[in-house]
Design an enzyme around this catalytic site. Structure first.
Site, PDB file in Angstrom:
ATOM      1  N   GLU A   1      -8.654   8.380   4.517  1.00  0.00           N
ATOM      2  CA  GLU A   1      -7.796   9.375   3.868  1.00  0.00           C
ATOM      3  C   GLU A   1      -7.911  10.749   4.527  1.00  0.00           C
ATOM      4  O   GLU A   1      -8.291  11.723   3.902  1.00  0.00           O
ATOM      5  CB  GLU A   1      -8.157   9.489   2.379  1.00  0.00           C
ATOM      6  CG  GLU A   1      -7.833   8.232   1.584  1.00  0.00           C
ATOM      7  CD  GLU A   1      -6.355   8.102   1.228  1.00  0.00           C
ATOM      8  OE1 GLU A   1      -5.547   8.947   1.690  1.00  0.00           O
ATOM      9  OE2 GLU A   1      -6.025   7.145   0.513  1.00  0.00           O
TER      10      GLU A   1
ATOM     11  N   GLU B   1      -8.640  -1.566   0.994  1.00  0.00           N
ATOM     12  CA  GLU B   1      -8.992  -1.368  -0.415  1.00  0.00           C
ATOM     13  C   GLU B   1      -7.952  -2.101  -1.243  1.00  0.00           C
ATOM     14  O   GLU B   1      -6.750  -2.032  -0.946  1.00  0.00           O
ATOM     15  CB  GLU B   1      -8.985   0.115  -0.812  1.00  0.00           C
ATOM     16  CG  GLU B   1     -10.063   0.925  -0.124  1.00  0.00           C
ATOM     17  CD  GLU B   1     -10.041   2.416  -0.493  1.00  0.00           C
ATOM     18  OE1 GLU B   1      -9.536   2.775  -1.571  1.00  0.00           O
ATOM     19  OE2 GLU B   1     -10.525   3.202   0.327  1.00  0.00           O
TER      20      GLU B   1
HETATM   21  C1  IPT Z   1      -8.684   5.587  -2.402  1.00  0.00           C
HETATM   22  C2  IPT Z   1      -9.851   6.134  -1.640  1.00  0.00           C
HETATM   23  O1  IPT Z   1      -9.828   5.732  -0.319  1.00  0.00           O
HETATM   24  C3  IPT Z   1     -11.157   5.755  -2.229  1.00  0.00           C
HETATM   25  O2  IPT Z   1     -12.145   6.570  -1.663  1.00  0.00           O
HETATM   26  C4  IPT Z   1     -11.144   5.890  -3.705  1.00  0.00           C
HETATM   27  O3  IPT Z   1     -10.894   7.216  -4.036  1.00  0.00           O
HETATM   28  C5  IPT Z   1     -10.053   5.045  -4.261  1.00  0.00           C
HETATM   29  O4  IPT Z   1      -8.838   5.442  -3.762  1.00  0.00           O
HETATM   30  C6  IPT Z   1      -9.947   5.156  -5.752  1.00  0.00           C
HETATM   31  O5  IPT Z   1     -11.109   4.897  -6.431  1.00  0.00           O
HETATM   32  S1  IPT Z   1      -7.386   6.739  -2.177  1.00  0.00           S
HETATM   33  C7  IPT Z   1      -6.151   6.505  -3.392  1.00  0.00           C
HETATM   34  C8  IPT Z   1      -5.200   7.665  -3.308  1.00  0.00           C
HETATM   35  C9  IPT Z   1      -5.387   5.273  -3.201  1.00  0.00           C
END
Ligand code: IPT
Length: 952
Positions: A418, A488
């Protein structure tokens, strides 16, 4: 900064004085001295509040408090040293890069040390290096009064040459640590801000002729079975691998037959790098990672990542992890079939990667880089797109790659997380490719994959992932030719994540989809007497993101959540599908490399949940990817009126269950309705079979000797984090919609109580104030004299714009009800899209143990597919099967609670018998439940039979 002596704090450059980065290794023949332990700490409110005299020899720090190194000072001193701050992506200070606030907690750390008696003296030659494995966020270092330099890059190592400064005794090591620095702009990860010397500090003897830096190249040619080893070393020496008969010069390639390293078969060869002055143990894993045919292949085979995102976390020590904790993480991952880990969002303690090599995990090693807060200004001034910052970015890339390049487990380098897009990222990618062309490059923010080797996304919906799998997602030519991963997905916040099995089906269907990494491994709750576990806001932070920091598959104390058990089932390496009526089992080997010769298979046969026969099943040692059908023995003859099933399990050599499957043999007979008895009006009561009712309200009062709080329709559940949804999502956020409709304050209108020959019928309407929608409800009570049956008919009225939370009845039992036995899904909780791990069986537990203690309290603990349950002397049979939940507080209390400690048992046990539940999904960050798991309001009828059975 006005004060010259702290100018480095907000200088964009990474620092000066440190040695060039190099490989990290835990063991060596050279002496080393750990400087971990108790240090003196002086905390100042600003970077320049104190001068540097504390670093001089002879300074008396005797009245300073002590602090544990490694550690974060804000987690020590019982609040005397400040407090942690949690923000997701917002910078907790004004955004004006590279400047940081004047209020900049600064910890002056001091310790003295003597060299051990056997520390090699001058005669042994060489020097010494002082190594810091991690300091947040900026440190300046002095040894014996000499200024060594300063550095940034919190989760990266920094070494200083100190040989000439050392004395046999009374060495004074002074480290000034600033919480905020220009580096903080590059470290905006979603986590607690935790200053301190949080990883080891070590003094390493560097003998003359010692190893400097080396790079082990160990490839595997799957077509020949040969491995090629070449160790490039800055200092010439020999590479010895006795097991392979290798004794070669550094830089010289040797090709020998080997067993390859994979995450499934982590074969390591012990070796040694020997230079004139040092011997360093090597652990060599032969494997070759390539991008070929649009796929990530290791040793010629496309791999499927079943991964997790791992932040470093310990509920008392923050990001300071001891070796046991790291080992526990790796062991837990392996025992739950996880095969990959993304080190979100920084290089972990280096010992963690040793464990990944040893136990077998594919690693995406991620650089310590995130500038997420700039999204608030549309990425204007983003450091990764500003050449002034590029040296700092390259420094971070180099420190990661150089430190970790000798780990076979690391298959991809990730530029960070990010951080938007920009020239700095391209520069990092180019540098990494030049230095290590034998691994792939990852970065999710690079949507066109200009700098990366894999198309990576986060939280894409099932539908979009399927489209990508089919190659229908468009994009640049380069991207179209690349494999896809979700770096993720499946946001494991609170109850959930839902929909894992549906994702896995896609990953297994489309070659291009090479798997995914659950967000995230562990809740970052901080152990706190006030709350059980604290999260954002609990320390009075000005800006914070609440419990968004608790979104892991493990609770903060590393107890697995139901989400981890669900994940384990979904990704199990053997698929076992039982076709009961046909008497066959389909066994599929879902490993990428391994055959099944290490497993044995066992069958068992259950009648009404009781195992009546068992046996072993002979399954051929299928190669990876193969499947076959195996015949089950002839089933026993079932007694009439029973339900029976097969359970087939795969066990490893230690008899641990690796996979299981179940299949119905004889389906559950339709429960016999209890009818025949007639309602009788008595003194202030209506009696029907074993039960009494209030004649005015038609409410149930007793069943036999058991007093109950009458069942009534219930549609409310304490919204889960996934029901609540993420604040930035503007599509359906269920929790909010439910409250807007008033589903948490339904009113129950009584329309009629009617006793007829064969039933007591109570009619009413359940609806929220202020709305015209409602649920017409008919409770029809019948009995055969012994059992009492409740049939509930529900008919929605008006427009129902959203799914219902649940649909069922809730009733109360006296507090003595504690043991629960049930025949249905278990042992753990399940919801419509989180039910893969729920096995049909006979289970029992205490009401207290049925609760899942989410750090932020919310709906939990439902058991699926329940045929019957017994609690408080009452047996409840469902027609059809139902969801069972029991707790010592009401849904309203659960809803109002914000921490574990808010949940205090009352004097009633509240039981929910649900005909249906809304799915869970992953909307706390990603998509909501798939349509098929939505509880759409529609006419429904369901029944329960209550019988007094005695016992508690
Ligand atoms: C995404 C991040 O990469 C991670 O660090 C964490 O914040 C996660 O979300 C949520 O728990 S960023 C999000 C804007 C998709």
């Amino acid at each position: 900064m006005s004060n010259r002596h702290v100018d480095y704090v907000d200088d964009v450059l990474p620092g000066h004085g440190a040695l060039p980065p190099r490989t990290w290794y835990a063991a060596s023949s050279a002496a080393s001295l750990s400087l971990n332990g108790s240090w003196r700490l002086r905390l100042s409110p600003t970077a320049d509040a104190e001068d540097e005299s504390f670093a001089a020899e002879g300074f008396d720090a005797g009245d300073w408090p002590e602090v544990r190194v490694p550690g974060h000072w804000v987690l020590q001193g019982d609040g005397a040293f400040g407090a942690p701050v949690y923000t997701n992506h917002l910078y907790p200070f004004p955004v004006d890069p590279p400047y940081v606030p004047t209020e900049n907690p600064t910890g002056d750390h001091l310790r003295t040390f003597d060299l051990p008696d056997d520390w090699p003296g001058e005669a042994a030659g060489g020097g010494a290096v002082l190594r810091f494995d991690g300091v947040e966020s900026c440190a300046r270092v002095w040894l014996n009064g000499t200024d060594l330099g300063e550095f940034k890059g919190s989760r990266l190592p920094h070494e200083f040459a100190v040989g000439s400064l050392l004395k046999p005794t009374g060495n004074v090591l002074a480290v000034r640590v600033h919480q905020w620095s220009s580096g903080s702009y590059l470290e905006d990860q979603d986590q607690w801000w935790l200053p301190g010397i949080f990883r080891d500090v070590t003094l390493l003897h560097r003998p003359a002729g010692c190893v400097l830096d080396f790079f082990t190249h160990a490839s595997y040619d799957h077509t020949t079975g040969l491995g090629t080893l070449r160790v490039d070393s800055d200092v010439d020496g020999r590479v010895i691998v006795p097991e392979l008969g290798v004794d070669a010069a550094t830089g010289e390639p040797v090709t020998v037959p080997v067993e390859p390293w994979t995450a499934e078969t982590p074969r390591l060869y012990a070796g040694e790098l020997v230079t004139e002055g040092e011997r360093v143990p090597l652990r060599i894993g032969f494997r070759t990672v390539v991008l070929e045919d649009g796929l990530i292949k290791v040793n010629g085979v496309p791999v499927l990542f079943k991964g997790v995102n791992r932040h470093e976390w310990h509920p008392e020590h923050g990001r300071t992890l001891d070796l046991d904790t790291m080992r526990r993480d790796v062991a837990l991952m392996k025992s739950h079939h996880v095969n990959a880990v993304r080190t979100s969002h920084y290089p972990p303690h280096p010992a963690f990667l040793d464990l990944c090599d040893e136990y077998g995990l594919w690693v995406i090693d991620e650089c310590d880089l995130e500038t997420h807060g700039f999204v608030e200004q549309d990425w204007r001034d983003n450091p990764v797109d500003d050449d002034r910052w590029t040296p700092a970015l390259l420094d971070r890339a180099a420190r990661m790659v150089e430190r970790d390049k000798n780990h076979p487990s690391v298959v991809m380098w990730s530029l960070g997380n990010e951080a938007g897009t920009g020239r700095g990222l391209t520069a990092m990618a180019e540098w990494i490719r030049g230095r290590d062309p034998e691994r792939l490059v990852h970065y999710e923010g690079d949507i066109n994959c200009r700098d990366t080797d894999v198309y990576s996304r986060m939280y894409a919906s099932h539908a979009e992932v399927e489209k990508i799998g089919k190659g229908l997602d468009g994009g640049t030519d380069r991207r179209r030719g690349l494999p896809f991963i979700l770096c993720e997905y499946a946001h494991a916040m609170g109850n959930g994540p839902g929909g894992l099995a549906d994702y896995q089906r896609l990953f297994e269907t489309y070659d291009r989809l090479q798997g995914a990494f659950v967000w995230e491994w562990i809740d970052h709750g901080i152990a706190d007497e006030r709350y059980g576990y604290a999260y954002g806001g609990d320390f009075g932070e000005e800006l914070h993101d609440g419990n968004f920091v608790c979104d892991g598959l493990l609770f903060p104390d590393r107890t697995p959540t139901p989400g981890l058990l669900e994940f384990k089932k979904v990704i199990e390496p053997v698929r076992i599908e039982v076709d009961g009526p046909a008497g066959t089992v389909r066994v599929g080997n879902r490993h990428d490399f391994r055959d099944l010769s290490h497993l044995v298979f066992a069958w068992s046969y259950q009648v009404d949940g009781e195992t009546v026969e068992t046996g072993s099943l002979s399954v051929p040692p299928l190669a990876a990817g193969e499947s076959t059908e195996v015949k089950l023995p002839a089933p026993p003859v079932d007694a009439p009126g029973t339900e029976s099933q097969w359970t087939v399990r795969a066990l490893d050599a230690d008899e641990r269950e690796v996979a299981w499957g179940q299949g119905v043999s004889t389906p559950r007979p339709v429960p016999r309705p209890a009818t025949g008895a007639r309602p009788v009006h008595g003194a202030g009561l209506i009696t029907l079979g074993p039960a009494t009712f209030d004649p005015r309200t038609g409410e149930l009062r007793t069943v036999g000797r058991i007093a109950v709080t009458a069942p009534r329709l219930d549609v409310w559940r304490a919204p889960t984090d996934n029901d609540a949804g993420a604040s930035w999502q503007d599509d359906v956020r269920l929790g909010e919609q439910w409250r807007k409709l008033g589903l948490h304050r339904m009113r129950h209108r009584l329309d009629s109580v009617e006793a007829t020959d064969d039933a007591l019928t109570v009619r009413g309407r359940v609806a929220p104030a202020g709305r015209d929608l409602g649920l017409r409800t008919v409770y029809r009570w019948t009995s055969d004299g012994t059992a009492l049956r409740l049939t509930v008919s529900v008919a929605p009225e008006g427009e129902w714009p959203v799914a219902l939370p649940r649909l069922g009845v809730r009733f109360g039992l006296p507090e003595g009800a504690s043991r629960v036995r049930w025949f249905g899904g278990g042992p753990g909780e399940a919801y419509p899209d989180t039910r893969q791990a729920s096995a049909l069986g006979l289970w029992h537990d205490d009401v207290d143990a049925l609760q899942t203690p989410y750090v932020f309290p919310q709906e939990n603990g439902a058991r699926a597919d329940v045929r019957w349950a017994e609690i408080g002397g009452l047996r409840i049979e469902g027609d059809p099967e139902f969801w069972f939940t029991a707790r010592r507080w009401t849904t309203e209390q659960l809803d109002a609670a914000t921490h574990r400690t808010d949940l205090v048992p009352g004097d009633t046990v509240w039981v929910n018998l649900d005909h249906a539940q809304q799915g869970i999904g992953s909307q706390s960050c990603g998509p909501g439940p798939l349509p098929r798991y939505q509880l759409v309001a529609r006419a429904a009828e369901f029944a329960f039979t209550f019988t007094e059975v005695g016992g508690d």
